[in-house]
Design a protein around this motif. Structure first.
Motif, PDB file in Angstrom:
ATOM      1  N   VAL A  37      -5.219   3.771  -2.521  1.00  0.00           N
ATOM      2  CA  VAL A  37      -4.434   5.013  -2.621  1.00  0.00           C
ATOM      3  C   VAL A  37      -3.497   4.937  -3.821  1.00  0.00           C
ATOM      4  O   VAL A  37      -2.883   3.906  -4.072  1.00  0.00           O
ATOM      5  CB  VAL A  37      -3.613   5.222  -1.326  1.00  0.00           C
ATOM      6  CG1 VAL A  37      -2.776   6.498  -1.417  1.00  0.00           C
ATOM      7  CG2 VAL A  37      -4.534   5.279  -0.108  1.00  0.00           C
ATOM      8  N   ARG A  88       1.510  13.958  -4.347  1.00  0.00           N
ATOM      9  CA  ARG A  88       0.146  14.100  -3.828  1.00  0.00           C
ATOM     10  C   ARG A  88      -0.496  12.712  -3.890  1.00  0.00           C
ATOM     11  O   ARG A  88      -0.461  12.048  -4.947  1.00  0.00           O
ATOM     12  CB  ARG A  88      -0.658  15.090  -4.672  1.00  0.00           C
ATOM     13  CG  ARG A  88      -2.103  15.270  -4.228  1.00  0.00           C
ATOM     14  CD  ARG A  88      -2.795  16.266  -5.147  1.00  0.00           C
ATOM     15  NE  ARG A  88      -4.229  16.290  -4.941  1.00  0.00           N
ATOM     16  CZ  ARG A  88      -4.852  17.049  -4.043  1.00  0.00           C
ATOM     17  NH1 ARG A  88      -4.162  17.830  -3.270  1.00  0.00           N
ATOM     18  NH2 ARG A  88      -6.157  17.025  -3.927  1.00  0.00           N
ATOM     19  N   LEU A  89      -1.058  12.280  -2.767  1.00  0.00           N
ATOM     20  CA  LEU A  89      -1.719  10.974  -2.717  1.00  0.00           C
ATOM     21  C   LEU A  89      -3.227  11.166  -2.775  1.00  0.00           C
ATOM     22  O   LEU A  89      -3.761  12.104  -2.196  1.00  0.00           O
ATOM     23  CB  LEU A  89      -1.341  10.238  -1.429  1.00  0.00           C
ATOM     24  CG  LEU A  89       0.145   9.965  -1.206  1.00  0.00           C
ATOM     25  CD1 LEU A  89       0.357   9.173   0.082  1.00  0.00           C
ATOM     26  CD2 LEU A  89       0.742   9.213  -2.382  1.00  0.00           C
ATOM     27  N   GLN A  90      -3.876  10.243  -3.452  1.00  0.00           N
ATOM     28  CA  GLN A  90      -5.324  10.364  -3.629  1.00  0.00           C
ATOM     29  C   GLN A  90      -5.998   8.994  -3.504  1.00  0.00           C
ATOM     30  O   GLN A  90      -5.411   7.969  -3.856  1.00  0.00           O
ATOM     31  CB  GLN A  90      -5.612  10.979  -5.006  1.00  0.00           C
ATOM     32  CG  GLN A  90      -7.043  11.462  -5.183  1.00  0.00           C
ATOM     33  CD  GLN A  90      -7.158  12.445  -6.344  1.00  0.00           C
ATOM     34  OE1 GLN A  90      -6.303  13.310  -6.528  1.00  0.00           O
ATOM     35  NE2 GLN A  90      -8.220  12.315  -7.119  1.00  0.00           N
ATOM     36  N   ASP A  91      -7.237   9.024  -3.006  1.00  0.00           N
ATOM     37  CA  ASP A  91      -8.073   7.828  -2.930  1.00  0.00           C
ATOM     38  C   ASP A  91      -9.465   8.245  -3.387  1.00  0.00           C
ATOM     39  O   ASP A  91     -10.100   9.089  -2.740  1.00  0.00           O
ATOM     40  CB  ASP A  91      -8.100   7.297  -1.491  1.00  0.00           C
ATOM     41  CG  ASP A  91      -8.879   5.999  -1.361  1.00  0.00           C
ATOM     42  OD1 ASP A  91      -9.699   5.695  -2.250  1.00  0.00           O
ATOM     43  OD2 ASP A  91      -8.680   5.284  -0.370  1.00  0.00           O
ATOM     44  N   ASP A  92      -9.937   7.678  -4.479  1.00  0.00           N
ATOM     45  CA  ASP A  92     -11.232   8.071  -5.039  1.00  0.00           C
ATOM     46  C   ASP A  92     -12.406   7.313  -4.404  1.00  0.00           C
ATOM     47  O   ASP A  92     -13.533   7.386  -4.907  1.00  0.00           O
ATOM     48  CB  ASP A  92     -11.231   7.876  -6.559  1.00  0.00           C
ATOM     49  CG  ASP A  92     -10.241   8.821  -7.236  1.00  0.00           C
ATOM     50  OD1 ASP A  92     -10.035   9.940  -6.714  1.00  0.00           O
ATOM     51  OD2 ASP A  92      -9.656   8.436  -8.267  1.00  0.00           O
ATOM     52  N   SER A  93     -12.126   6.586  -3.326  1.00  0.00           N
ATOM     53  CA  SER A  93     -13.166   5.836  -2.590  1.00  0.00           C
ATOM     54  C   SER A  93     -13.956   4.910  -3.514  1.00  0.00           C
ATOM     55  O   SER A  93     -15.175   4.769  -3.382  1.00  0.00           O
ATOM     56  CB  SER A  93     -14.109   6.813  -1.859  1.00  0.00           C
ATOM     57  OG  SER A  93     -13.395   7.592  -0.934  1.00  0.00           O
ATOM     58  N   GLU A 107       6.495  16.665   1.348  1.00  0.00           N
ATOM     59  CA  GLU A 107       5.076  16.826   0.990  1.00  0.00           C
ATOM     60  C   GLU A 107       4.907  17.493  -0.369  1.00  0.00           C
ATOM     61  O   GLU A 107       3.921  17.247  -1.068  1.00  0.00           O
ATOM     62  CB  GLU A 107       4.391  17.650   2.089  1.00  0.00           C
ATOM     63  CG  GLU A 107       2.891  17.584   2.056  1.00  0.00           C
ATOM     64  CD  GLU A 107       2.270  18.278   3.247  1.00  0.00           C
ATOM     65  OE1 GLU A 107       2.886  18.302   4.324  1.00  0.00           O
ATOM     66  OE2 GLU A 107       1.154  18.803   3.090  1.00  0.00           O
ATOM     67  N   MET A 141       0.841  -1.194   0.000  1.00  0.00           N
ATOM     68  CA  MET A 141       0.000   0.000   0.000  1.00  0.00           C
ATOM     69  C   MET A 141       0.882   1.253   0.000  1.00  0.00           C
ATOM     70  O   MET A 141       1.892   1.315   0.684  1.00  0.00           O
ATOM     71  CB  MET A 141      -0.868  -0.028   1.257  1.00  0.00           C
ATOM     72  CG  MET A 141      -1.848   1.097   1.345  1.00  0.00           C
ATOM     73  SD  MET A 141      -2.870   0.884   2.826  1.00  0.00           S
ATOM     74  CE  MET A 141      -2.977   2.557   3.389  1.00  0.00           C
ATOM     75  N   TYR A 193       9.837   2.625   8.932  1.00  0.00           N
ATOM     76  CA  TYR A 193       9.289   3.731   9.728  1.00  0.00           C
ATOM     77  C   TYR A 193       8.574   3.198  10.973  1.00  0.00           C
ATOM     78  O   TYR A 193       8.796   3.690  12.086  1.00  0.00           O
ATOM     79  CB  TYR A 193       8.315   4.544   8.869  1.00  0.00           C
ATOM     80  CG  TYR A 193       7.492   5.544   9.635  1.00  0.00           C
ATOM     81  CD1 TYR A 193       8.014   6.782   9.996  1.00  0.00           C
ATOM     82  CD2 TYR A 193       6.194   5.231  10.040  1.00  0.00           C
ATOM     83  CE1 TYR A 193       7.269   7.686  10.725  1.00  0.00           C
ATOM     84  CE2 TYR A 193       5.435   6.129  10.771  1.00  0.00           C
ATOM     85  CZ  TYR A 193       5.967   7.360  11.108  1.00  0.00           C
ATOM     86  OH  TYR A 193       5.225   8.251  11.841  1.00  0.00           O
ATOM     87  N   TYR A 226       1.915   7.901   2.973  1.00  0.00           N
ATOM     88  CA  TYR A 226       2.639   9.169   3.142  1.00  0.00           C
ATOM     89  C   TYR A 226       3.936   8.931   3.909  1.00  0.00           C
ATOM     90  O   TYR A 226       5.003   9.394   3.503  1.00  0.00           O
ATOM     91  CB  TYR A 226       1.727  10.146   3.897  1.00  0.00           C
ATOM     92  CG  TYR A 226       2.363  11.451   4.265  1.00  0.00           C
ATOM     93  CD1 TYR A 226       2.432  12.491   3.362  1.00  0.00           C
ATOM     94  CD2 TYR A 226       2.873  11.647   5.552  1.00  0.00           C
ATOM     95  CE1 TYR A 226       3.002  13.710   3.711  1.00  0.00           C
ATOM     96  CE2 TYR A 226       3.448  12.856   5.904  1.00  0.00           C
ATOM     97  CZ  TYR A 226       3.516  13.882   4.988  1.00  0.00           C
ATOM     98  OH  TYR A 226       4.080  15.073   5.341  1.00  0.00           O
ATOM     99  N   THR A 227       3.839   8.190   5.025  1.00  0.00           N
ATOM    100  CA  THR A 227       5.028   7.986   5.858  1.00  0.00           C
ATOM    101  C   THR A 227       6.087   7.159   5.118  1.00  0.00           C
ATOM    102  O   THR A 227       7.281   7.371   5.320  1.00  0.00           O
ATOM    103  CB  THR A 227       4.662   7.312   7.197  1.00  0.00           C
ATOM    104  OG1 THR A 227       3.788   6.219   6.942  1.00  0.00           O
ATOM    105  CG2 THR A 227       4.004   8.283   8.135  1.00  0.00           C
TER     106      THR A 227
END
Lengths: 90, 182
Positions: free
Chosen positions: A28, A18-23, A14, A1, A52, A4-5
């Motif tokens: 992601v 840019r991370l996105q999830d269209d549901s 940052e 998956m 991490y 961000y971390t």
């Protein structure tokens, strides 16, 4: 998956992505990549995420051990009731 | 004595005429179920319960509203986010209105807690309500949706969540109302 971390652990900031999830069940994904460096693979991001998490756990354990050590040293002249209060409030 | 002025058109000295034909029919959708959102991921908001949709313009599969006719629209969202009762240091809640799949406008809440806090002492049970209202000129067929992004200083996996509601208490909701034809 993709996380961000995981990307931050790889040294990206940052502003680099840019991370996105269209549901829609697809999960992601990276919707923007602004870094001059090559975009890492999902496997590389997942591996960095594990590093991490391990580092966070190690830090948390170290802090817990330090706390216990401090309490035990302070508690040498305390009653059990006073030590219990210290553990609860420190 | 009362007086009443009724007009349906306003023509400014310069600029476009405004036709006042606000539609008493409004669109209103809200959230019943909660939605987990990962840290720093711009996530499409799932609004799962329709309260009013007179034109049948809401797609529950795509979570987007198709504008039924040209005009000036008030687009509003009220979205509540919670840190799940875990001390995650919820710093930002950013809500985006998307028009036809692209960012149109954005609203942001920030929590300026002391930077010296740790994962243990960061505020817990943080609840942010982001209220975003915009008036937008829109065309028939335009598609409106909402995205949100949360930033946590000490993120858990999964991270924060949107708060759902019930028939009476809509903690997270959106509505769209046609103000005028333009």
């Amino acid at each position: 998956m993709i996380t961000y971390t995981g990307l931050v652990q790889l040294g990206f900031t940052e502003e680099d992505f840019r991370l996105q999830d269209d549901s829609n069940g697809e999960g992601v994904y990276i919707s923007e990549w602004n870094s001059t460096q090559t975009q890492p693979s999902v496997a590389e991001i997942e591996s960095a995420e594990r590093v991490y998490i391990a580092e966070e756990q190690a830090q948390a354990e170290a802090k817990a051990q330090l706390r216990t050590s401090v309490i035990n040293k302070i508690a040498t002249n305390l009653t059990s009731e006073e030590k219990a209060w210290l553990e609860e409030n420190l | 004595m009362t007086s009443q002025l009724k007009v349906d058109r306003i023509s400014p000295a310069t600029g476009s005429e405004i036709i006042i034909d606000g539609d008493e029919k409004y669109f209103h959708v809200y959230k019943k179920s909660e939605q987990i959102v990962e840290n720093n991921v711009s996530t499409k908001v799932v609004l799962d319960t329709v309260h009013s949709d007179p034109y049948g313009a809401w797609s529950s599969s795509n979570n987007e509203y198709t504008i039924p006719s040209d005009g000036l629209y008030m687009v509003h969202s009220n979205l509540s986010a919670h840190d799940k009762g875990v001390s995650q240091g919820l710093v930002n809640v950013i809500v985006d209105i998307y028009l036809n799949g692209s960012l149109q406008t954005q609203g942001r809440n920030s929590n300026n807690f002391d930077n010296s806090t740790t994962a243990v002492t960061a505020p817990v049970n943080s609840l942010f309500t982001n209220i975003l209202t915009r008036v937008l000129p829109l065309s028939a067929g335009d598609k409106i949706s909402w995205y949100a992004r949360f930033s946590c200083k000490y993120p858990e996996t999964p991270s924060v969540l949107f708060v759902g509601g019930n028939e009476t208490y809509h903690n997270s909701f959106a509505w769209i109302y046609k103000v005028a034809s333009s």
